[in-house]
Design a protein around this motif. Structure first.
Motif: not given
Length: 185
Positions: A166-176
């Motif tokens: 559900r996270l955007s690709e940008e959000q996923k990358q920030k979290v990772i």
């Protein structure tokens, strides 16, 4: 990654580690936390806080006491005070703010040290954030936490694959990128 190997990898990492674990289903999550909790409580003399979202506190207790990797719940939860199970909705959306939640974690480490424990592992399921439709707050919360803790604590952020998606690709990358280690089980 193999569940036992993932649990061992996190278990053997140094205190301070902030880890992201994405799980496919509850069966894999139960196997992961059962193995991790048993190892850290029995072998490492650690305090564990487990904050589930997709199962109740009682079903976690049942998995830990009756599953294929079982522990003596009475001993660890009541007598030794080494196991704390709290619903993630209460943990993340109760009376505490993000800042006070982090302070509570620091206090938990101090309490564990006073009890003669080696440290603390906090396993928190982040499913409460998507459930509350607070995806950006989830990302903000993750980025508020340090990438590496300066205390004898391991932070393990648990995400169901569907929630992580559900996270955007940008959000996923920030979290990772903000976690020292990211694993998929």
């Amino acid at each position: 990654m193999d569940i036992e190997k993932a649990a061992d990898t996190i278990s053997e990492s140094d205190y301070g580690t902030h880890t992201l674990v994405v799980y496919e289903d509850l069966e894999k999550l139960r196997e992961f936390y059962s193995y991790y909790v048993k190892k850290r409580i029995e072998e490492r003399n650690e305090v564990i806080q487990l904050a589930p979202f997709y199962e109740s506190e009682d079903s976690v207790r049942k998995s830990l006491s009756e599953g294929h990797i079982s522990i003596d719940l009475e001993k660890w939860e009541k007598e030794e005070k080494s196991l704390i199970i709290v619903d993630s909705l209460k943990k993340y959306f109760g009376d505490e703010t993000v800042e006070s939640s982090y302070i509570s974690s620091r206090n938990l480490v101090q309490d564990a040290k006073m009890m003669g424990k080696s440290g603390v592992s906090i396993l928190g399921d982040m499913g409460a954030f998507p459930y509350k439709h607070r995806i950006q707050e989830l990302v903000d919360y993750e980025l508020f936490l340090p990438s590496h803790y300066d205390i004898d604590m391991k932070g393990i952020c648990l995400y169901h694959q569907k929630d992580f998606n559900r996270l955007s690709e940008e959000q996923k990358q920030k979290v990772i990128d903000h976690h020292e280690r990211s694993l998929k089980i």
